[in-house]
Design an enzyme around this catalytic site. Structure first.
Site, PDB file in Angstrom:
ATOM      1  N   SER A 146      31.384   7.241  -0.248  1.00 16.04           N
ATOM      2  CA  SER A 146      30.458   8.367  -0.147  1.00 16.04           C
ATOM      3  C   SER A 146      29.927   8.699  -1.535  1.00 16.04           C
ATOM      4  CB  SER A 146      31.233   9.580   0.398  1.00 16.04           C
ATOM      5  OG  SER A 146      30.465  10.757   0.341  1.00 16.04           O
ATOM      6  N   TYR A 159      38.651  15.029   1.236  1.00 18.92           N
ATOM      7  CA  TYR A 159      37.608  14.016   1.481  1.00 18.92           C
ATOM      8  C   TYR A 159      37.355  13.225   0.197  1.00 18.92           C
ATOM      9  CZ  TYR A 159      33.167  12.117   3.342  1.00 18.92           C
ATOM     10  OH  TYR A 159      32.153  11.278   3.781  1.00 18.92           O
TER      11      TYR A 159
HETATM   12  N1  LIG Z   1      26.637  11.588   7.071  1.00 18.29           N
HETATM   13  C1  LIG Z   1      26.762  11.686   5.764  1.00 18.29           C
HETATM   14  O1  LIG Z   1      26.054  12.472   5.101  1.00 18.29           O
HETATM   15  C2  LIG Z   1      27.757  10.815   5.027  1.00 18.29           C
HETATM   16  C3  LIG Z   1      27.728  10.825   3.635  1.00 18.29           C
HETATM   17  C4  LIG Z   1      28.632  10.013   2.946  1.00 18.29           C
HETATM   18  C5  LIG Z   1      29.516   9.213   3.630  1.00 18.29           C
HETATM   19  N2  LIG Z   1      29.523   9.221   4.991  1.00 18.29           N
HETATM   20  C6  LIG Z   1      30.497   8.348   5.665  1.00 18.29           C
HETATM   21  O2  LIG Z   1      29.808   7.488   6.559  1.00 18.29           O
HETATM   22  C7  LIG Z   1      30.705   7.056   7.595  1.00 18.29           C
HETATM   23  C8  LIG Z   1      30.033   7.192   8.939  1.00 18.29           C
HETATM   24  O3  LIG Z   1      29.909   8.577   9.242  1.00 18.29           O
HETATM   25  P1  LIG Z   1      28.629   9.222   9.969  1.00 18.29           P
HETATM   26  O4  LIG Z   1      27.964  10.090   8.987  1.00 18.29           O
HETATM   27  O5  LIG Z   1      27.865   8.191  10.688  1.00 18.29           O
HETATM   28  O6  LIG Z   1      29.398  10.240  10.968  1.00 18.29           O
HETATM   29  P2  LIG Z   1      29.526  10.339  12.560  1.00 18.29           P
HETATM   30  O7  LIG Z   1      30.423  11.499  12.786  1.00 18.29           O
HETATM   31  O8  LIG Z   1      28.190  10.361  13.196  1.00 18.29           O
HETATM   32  O9  LIG Z   1      30.272   8.970  12.941  1.00 18.29           O
HETATM   33  C9  LIG Z   1      31.617   8.743  12.622  1.00 18.29           C
HETATM   34  C10 LIG Z   1      32.262   7.971  13.769  1.00 18.29           C
HETATM   35  O10 LIG Z   1      33.643   7.731  13.426  1.00 18.29           O
HETATM   36  C11 LIG Z   1      34.399   7.908  14.608  1.00 18.29           C
HETATM   37  N3  LIG Z   1      35.814   8.188  14.323  1.00 18.29           N
HETATM   38  C12 LIG Z   1      36.362   9.364  13.924  1.00 18.29           C
HETATM   39  N4  LIG Z   1      37.698   9.240  13.821  1.00 18.29           N
HETATM   40  C13 LIG Z   1      38.001   7.955  14.156  1.00 18.29           C
HETATM   41  C14 LIG Z   1      39.206   7.211  14.231  1.00 18.29           C
HETATM   42  N5  LIG Z   1      40.405   7.780  13.981  1.00 18.29           N
HETATM   43  N6  LIG Z   1      39.144   5.899  14.584  1.00 18.29           N
HETATM   44  C15 LIG Z   1      37.944   5.332  14.891  1.00 18.29           C
HETATM   45  N7  LIG Z   1      36.777   5.984  14.848  1.00 18.29           N
HETATM   46  C16 LIG Z   1      36.803   7.281  14.480  1.00 18.29           C
HETATM   47  C17 LIG Z   1      33.729   9.063  15.338  1.00 18.29           C
HETATM   48  O11 LIG Z   1      34.092   9.109  16.725  1.00 18.29           O
HETATM   49  C18 LIG Z   1      32.259   8.746  15.095  1.00 18.29           C
HETATM   50  O12 LIG Z   1      31.736   7.941  16.125  1.00 18.29           O
HETATM   51  C19 LIG Z   1      31.970   7.890   7.411  1.00 18.29           C
HETATM   52  O13 LIG Z   1      32.945   7.120   6.739  1.00 18.29           O
HETATM   53  C20 LIG Z   1      31.517   9.047   6.537  1.00 18.29           C
HETATM   54  O14 LIG Z   1      32.573   9.598   5.781  1.00 18.29           O
HETATM   55  C21 LIG Z   1      28.673  10.001   5.701  1.00 18.29           C
END
Ligand SMILES: NC(=O)c1ccc[n+]([C@@H]2O[C@H](COP(=O)([O-])OP(=O)(O)OC[C@H]3O[C@@H](n4cnc5c(N)ncnc54)[C@H](O)[C@@H]3O)[C@@H](O)[C@H]2O)c1
Length: 284
Positions: A146, A159
């Site tokens: 991230s 986080y």
């Molecule tokens: N959205 C942002 O702004 C952002 C920024 C930086 C990093 N990220 C990272 O990007 C990645 C994707 O996140 P996103 O933003 O698409 O969020 P999102 O919430 O839309 O998707 C995350 C997915 O992970 C799944 N998940 C949660 N716990 C789980 C587990 N124990 N086992 C398997 N699956 C599980 C959820 O059901 C969901 O489908 C994550 O690692 C997040 O930390 C997101």
């Protein structure tokens, strides 16, 4: 990896957000998919959309319910993917969760929960899939950290811990793979604010309610709005381009690029700015 046509990609957290858009974009490019998530309903929806997107290429899509924090289940899913698809070329360790909590008072079980998914999930996914990627002769590990793996912020200590750890782990892994010259590489992904479900699904410690004067939900919604910088579709395109170019790291979105620049420029002096912003976000 020059292109994804005819390759096999495994994606964790594929039910929503970037996991879903990565699946759809890979399917459009003729890449076969092994998708997993804890959310079976969202996963089935992604699988249906991906099968449709990959129809012109005859893309095969398989799914599995998987909690990435469960090491044995991860190993079983990697083996199952190799059996069902004949080979595996890519693992996207993408699943992740968020938690608002203070470092001083965070509950041990909440800290373990977020580390189990965001950090150990990435470790188990990497270790379970690496032998398969090596066997395929051409492979790539894509680990999602991230912007918060590059800079820290109040209430995001857990986080931050998980995402800084993913960064260290993946940078070491990349160098080991370079040394081995085994046809497998690795990229660390640092998204800025991406429009997904992550903030809405985040856990909030009770201390957040106190710190926000009983306005934790309003603070969550302000944080959610702040993530409205880049679409999940655009994020997927940027991540896949980085894999094609074998980049060591990819900063996804203009905010990630800008903040990375400031942190390099200011060193630890970015922190007072972060304190100011967090006060604003918490109190409105
Ligand atoms: N959205 C942002 O702004 C952002 C920024 C930086 C990093 N990220 C990272 O990007 C990645 C994707 O996140 P996103 O933003 O698409 O969020 P999102 O919430 O839309 O998707 C995350 C997915 O992970 C799944 N998940 C949660 N716990 C789980 C587990 N124990 N086992 C398997 N699956 C599980 C959820 O059901 C969901 O489908 C994550 O690692 C997040 O930390 C997101």
């Amino acid at each position: 990896m020059k292109n994804f046509q005819g390759k096999v990609a495994a994606i964790t957290g594929a039910a929503s957000g970037m996991g879903r858009t990565l699946a759809l974009e890979l399917a459009r490019r003729g890449c076969h998919l092994s998708l997993s998530d804890v959310n079976e309903k969202g996963l089935a929806e992604t699988a249906l959309l991906a099968a449709k997107a990959g129809l012109p290429h005859g893309v095969k899509v398989t799914t599995a319910k998987l909690n990435v924090a469960d090491r044995e289940a991860m190993v079983a899913w990697a083996d199952q993917t190799a059996r069902e698809h004949g080979q595996v070329n890519l693992i996207f360790n993408n699943a992740g969760v968020a938690l608002g909590a203070f470092v001083e008072t965070v509950k041990p079980e909440d800290f373990e929960w977020i580390m189990g998914i965001n950090f150990w999930g990435v470790v188990w996914g990497t270790q379970a899939f690496l032998p398969h990627l090596k066997r395929a002769g051409e492979g790539h590990v894509v680990n999602t950290s991230s912007l918060f793996g590059l800079l820290a912020s109040p209430t995001q200590g857990t986080y931050n811990s998980s995402k800084f750890a993913v960064r260290g782990f993946t940078e070491a892994l990349r160098q080991e793979l370079d040394m081995a010259n085994c046809g497998v590489s690795a990229t660390c992904v640092h998204p800025g604010g991406i429009r997904t479900n992550i903030a809405r699904a985040a856990k909030m410690d009770e201390s957040m309610n106190h710190a926000t004067g009983g306005q934790a939900e309003a603070a969550r919604s302000r944080f959610d709005k702040m993530l409205n910088v880049t679409t999940a579709e655009s994020a997927a395109l940027q991540i896949l381009r980085a894999v094609e170019r074998k980049q060591r790291r990819v900063l996804v979105g203009p905010d990630a690029k800008l903040m990375d620049f400031f942190v390099r420029l200011l060193g630890s002096w970015y922190q007072p700015g972060s304190v100011w912003l967090s006060r604003k976000l918490m109190k409105g």
